[in-house]
Design an enzyme around this catalytic site. Structure first.
Site, PDB file in Angstrom:
ATOM      1  N   GLY A 124       0.874  -1.195   0.051  1.00 58.69           N
ATOM      2  CA  GLY A 124      -0.081  -0.281  -0.005  1.00 58.69           C
ATOM      3  C   GLY A 124       1.038   1.348  -0.463  1.00 58.69           C
ATOM      4  N   GLY A 125       0.366   2.579   0.082  1.00 62.64           N
ATOM      5  CA  GLY A 125       0.697   3.620  -0.173  1.00 62.64           C
ATOM      6  C   GLY A 125       2.156   3.952   1.518  1.00 62.64           C
ATOM      7  CG  PHE A 126       0.334   5.142   4.304  1.00 57.74           C
ATOM      8  CD1 PHE A 126       0.423   6.338   4.613  1.00 57.74           C
ATOM      9  CD2 PHE A 126      -0.807   4.791   3.799  1.00 57.74           C
ATOM     10  CE1 PHE A 126       0.368   7.499   4.137  1.00 57.74           C
ATOM     11  CE2 PHE A 126      -1.792   6.172   3.270  1.00 57.74           C
ATOM     12  CZ  PHE A 126      -1.364   7.559   4.197  1.00 57.74           C
ATOM     13  N   GLY A 127       3.029   1.841   3.315  1.00 55.85           N
ATOM     14  CA  GLY A 127       4.262   0.233   2.914  1.00 55.85           C
ATOM     15  C   GLY A 127       3.040  -0.881   2.734  1.00 55.85           C
ATOM     16  CG  ASP A 138      -6.351   6.417  -1.019  1.00 58.12           C
ATOM     17  OD1 ASP A 138      -6.611   7.072  -1.728  1.00 58.12           O
ATOM     18  OD2 ASP A 138      -5.305   6.495  -0.868  1.00 58.12           O
TER      19      ASP A 138
END
Ligand code: NAG
Ligand code: NAG
Ligand code: NAG
Ligand code: NAG
Ligand code: NAG
Ligand code: NAG
Length: 672
Positions: free
Chosen positions: A366-369, A482
């Site tokens: 994902g965008g955060f990890g 998002d």
């Protein structure tokens, strides 16, 4: 002389016991919603007239009122499908607070009790119920009983109970005696000698007769020992009446004139044990020679009491520590109070659960990890998000944010189970959902056949409820920023659950409704004002929701080109067909059944959500109402923004470090 010594002694004792109580006092959680979905056994289906009537009645429940006395009773619909609803606010709340409490209750109850024809809900300040039969003027279900206690024990239980009894009898009579508008009474009563006061409130729905109200409260009073024996506070809730008592005043005395219950005539042989005995010991004076004897006795009594107090203190300290251990497991299920540490997982535990974050266990990036699947020792499956971005927050802030996020619990949100914080490692642990995310099912030629119109509609409504909860009900007012198909996970029954909410808070990105230089979001779902100017408001999520709905109906991914000949994005495609009256072109051919009207209405709502002008987009609460009532007419949408245009503008914008990647990273968020 003796009198004075004893009085001072008693004052000291009561002061010490107050201290003792303060240290053992526990937090209450009054605004938790307490629904009871089994007060009747009728059910309705989502397409039944009963459901429509219920929605209509509840959506308008308090807007119609002209009365301000805190009791509302309405019905709606034709005979076999009539819905009856009533709401009662606590006697001391203002009309505004009352309506807002009932409004919340009317929204939450059908969510909590889906498909139940009859349901009841208790909030701190109001009760709300609906049914398929009239409840007006009827003393329903005398055995119904909801109770809560204040876990603190009364210092002098016998006297406290005695004062409480006297108080409740008076309140019962006075409440029952109220007119047909209000039946409520409040007041206080004191113990004979231990200096405590108990405050109480008793109330009936005003449609009961005096006799019925009296009966109902009498039953309630007789239920007190079941929940609240020897406690300083408690509440007994019944369908038509309720009562509450506390050792502090909890109601507004300017609204309900409190009644002070007089002390009973003092009889000197007050009940055994403890301080009340002291005056009896050497009461008759024998002259000066006795004085020294009296002083010695008092000194001995004081000494004995101090020792006793110390013992009690030790006992309470012991009990408290034992309690926290015992209750740990239990408390995990509770929404409002949660000991901080029960949510914190040990890094080694998670490392073991995910097989040292092995690639085999990786669910997605994902965008955060990255996200990993893990199995805890109790075999519970979890999804672990290993945050890779530097959140720019200290450990404490991180922990606080996570604890707040963990409180957000709704059936359309992915549940956050805990977190892990060790060195630079920051992990978030979520419930694991085996059915993957919506994009996986929706955009797959084979999987999508599982999604008939009923399921798609359920998904649309579920997402709307989840967002509404984030925006309005959660107290935190979270803007997701998002929302997209890959952030909607599906459970076993294909119910939608929103993932990755609260990330903007966690990453310390400015949450106010001002401009922000940091853009987090996904191209194609992003509202133009946010993509171009970084303007933040809940309308961002409304826009993304509109796109999602169009994707769900069309089965087309918004970031893909639909019509190869003349390149256009989903929005232009939908708008063209909408304008030309060929909406059936929009609908996924896989959908064979389903009401055309319902589908068209959903497209209409989606178009309203993606209006370019922020003010033209509805708020989520209105979206929910629109989804639920077929009758109300909708405003006409105007042409939605052309995403092709502003996305090219977006490319020109200077970007900051890794946010740019996040913007482009259109897929593979969360668990996959
Ligand atoms: C539930 O259904 C049974 C049988 O139909 C009926 O006798 C009973 O009264 C119902 N209970 C309630 C609370 O409505
Ligand atoms: C509101 O008032 C109107 C007109 O008095 C009535 O027809 C309608 O049923 C009421 N709505 C509700 C929810 O009671
Ligand atoms: C809702 O309330 C408004 C305002 O009082 C009223 O005019 C309208 O008739 C109500 N609608 C329904 C469906 O009850
Ligand atoms: C409540 O409902 C009953 C029956 O439906 C009706 O007779 C009564 O007037 C209503 N009372 C109020 C205060 O709305
Ligand atoms: C709800 O009310 C019913 C009937 O009064 C009762 O039997 C049941 O135990 C209650 N359920 C809960 C969860 O309190
Ligand atoms: C009890 O109620 C009376 C009457 O309103 C009030 O004067 C008194 O202060 C109350 N006692 C306490 C301890 O609040």
């Amino acid at each position: 002389m003796t009198r004075i010594t004893v009085t001072i002694f008693l004052a000291l004792l009561s002061f010490l016991s107050h201290l003792l109580i303060l240290t053992t006092q526990q937090e209450q959680h009054p605004d938790t919603v307490h629904p009871n979905c089994s007060i009747g056994n009728g059910t309705y289906t989502d397409t039944s007239p009963y459901h429509n009537n219920l929605i209509t009645l509840l959506s308008n429940f308090t807007s119609n009122t002209t009365d301000d006395y805190g009791f509302y009773n309405y019905s709606y619909g034709q005979n076999p499908n009539t819905v009856y609803a009533s709401g009662l606010c606590r006697g001391d709340v203002t009309p505004d607070v009352c309506r807002s409490c009932l409004k919340n209750a009317a929204r939450l109850l059908p969510q909590n009790c889906p498909n139940q024809k009859e349901a009841f809900l208790y909030y701190d300040l109001c009760i709300f119920q609906y049914s398929s039969s009239s409840m007006f003027g009827i003393y329903v279900d005398p055995d119904f009983y909801y109770a809560f206690n204040n876990p603190e024990s009364a210092a002098d239980a016998d006297q406290y109970t005695d004062a409480l009894d006297r108080l409740m009898q008076v309140l019962k009579t006075n409440a029952a005696d109220g007119g047909s508008d209000r039946k409520v009474a409040a007041g206080n009563s004191s113990t004979l000698s231990s200096g405590q006061t108990v405050h109480g409130l008793a109330q009936c729905t005003p449609d009961l007769t005096e006799q019925e109200c009296d009966d109902c409260l009498l039953k309630g009073i007789s239920d007190i020992p079941l929940c609240c024996q020897n406690k300083v506070g408690g509440r007994v809730i019944k369908r038509n009446c309720n009562l509450r008592f506390e050792k502090v005043r909890f109601y507004d005395p300017t609204v309900i004139d409190p009644i002070q219950v007089p002390l009973p005539p003092s009889t000197d042989n007050s009940p055994s044990q403890g301080p009340p005995d002291a005056p009896n010991v050497p009461s008759s004076g024998e002259g000066k020679s006795n004085r020294s004897r009296i002083i010695i006795i008092v000194a001995v009594v004081i000494g004995a009491f101090i020792i006793l107090l110390i013992l009690i203190l030790i006992y309470f300290a012991y009990r408290k520590s034992k309690k926290t251990i015992d209750n740990e497991a239990e408390k995990k299920d509770e929404e409002e109070i949660k000991p901080d540490d029960s949510l914190q997982f040990d890094f080694e535990t998670i490392r073991a659960a995910t097989d040292n974050f092995s690639t085999a266990n990786k669910l997605g990036q994902g965008g955060f990890g990255p996200v990993y699947k893990g199995k805890l020792r109790d075999r519970q499956e979890v999804a672990v998000k290993r945050l890779s971005m530097n959140s720019g927050q200290g450990d404490l802030e991180f922990k606080n944010e996570v604890l707040l996020m963990a409180k957000l619990q709704h059936r359309n949100l992915v549940r956050l189970l805990g977190f892990c914080l060790e060195g630079i490692e920051r992990l978030l642990i979520y419930e694991y959902l085996p059915n993957r995310s919506l994009d996986y099912v929706l955009f797959d030629p084979i999987q999508r056949t599982r999604l008939n119109w009923e399921v798609r509609y359920k998904i649309i409504v579920g997402i709307a409820r989840g967002i509404l909860y984030l925006h309005e009900d959660s107290r935190l007012r979270i803007i997701h920023r998002d929302l997209k198909a890959s952030n909607i996970l599906l459970d076993k029954e294909l119910n939608p659950k929103i993932a990755d909410f609260g990330m903007a808070r966690l990453f310390d990105i400015d949450q106010t409704q001002s401009n922000t230089s940091k853009i987090v979001g996904t191209y194609g779902y992003m509202a133009p004002e946010y993509a171009l100017h970084g303007q933040i408001s809940t309308k961002l999520d409304v826009f993304s929701f509109g796109i999602l709905v169009l994707e769900i109906i069309s089965g087309q991914n918004n970031s893909n080109v639909i019509d190869e000949e003349n390149i256009q994005d989903l929005l232009s495609f939908v708008w063209k067909n909408w304008r030309e009256g060929t909406t059936s072109n929009i609908v996924d051919p896989v959908i064979s059944s389903g009401s055309r009207d319902e589908i068209t209405r959903c497209i209409h709502i989606a178009l309203l959500c993606v209006q370019e002008n922020v003010g033209d987009r509805p708020i989520m609460a209105s979206v929910e109402v629109m989804l639920n009532s077929y009758s109300s007419s909708l405003p006409l949408p105007s042409r939605p923004p052309c995403l092709m245009n502003f996305s090219s503008t977006l490319e020109m914008q200077p970007r900051e470090e890794n946010e740019g990647e996040q913007v482009r990273n259109s897929a593979q968020e969360a668990q996959k």
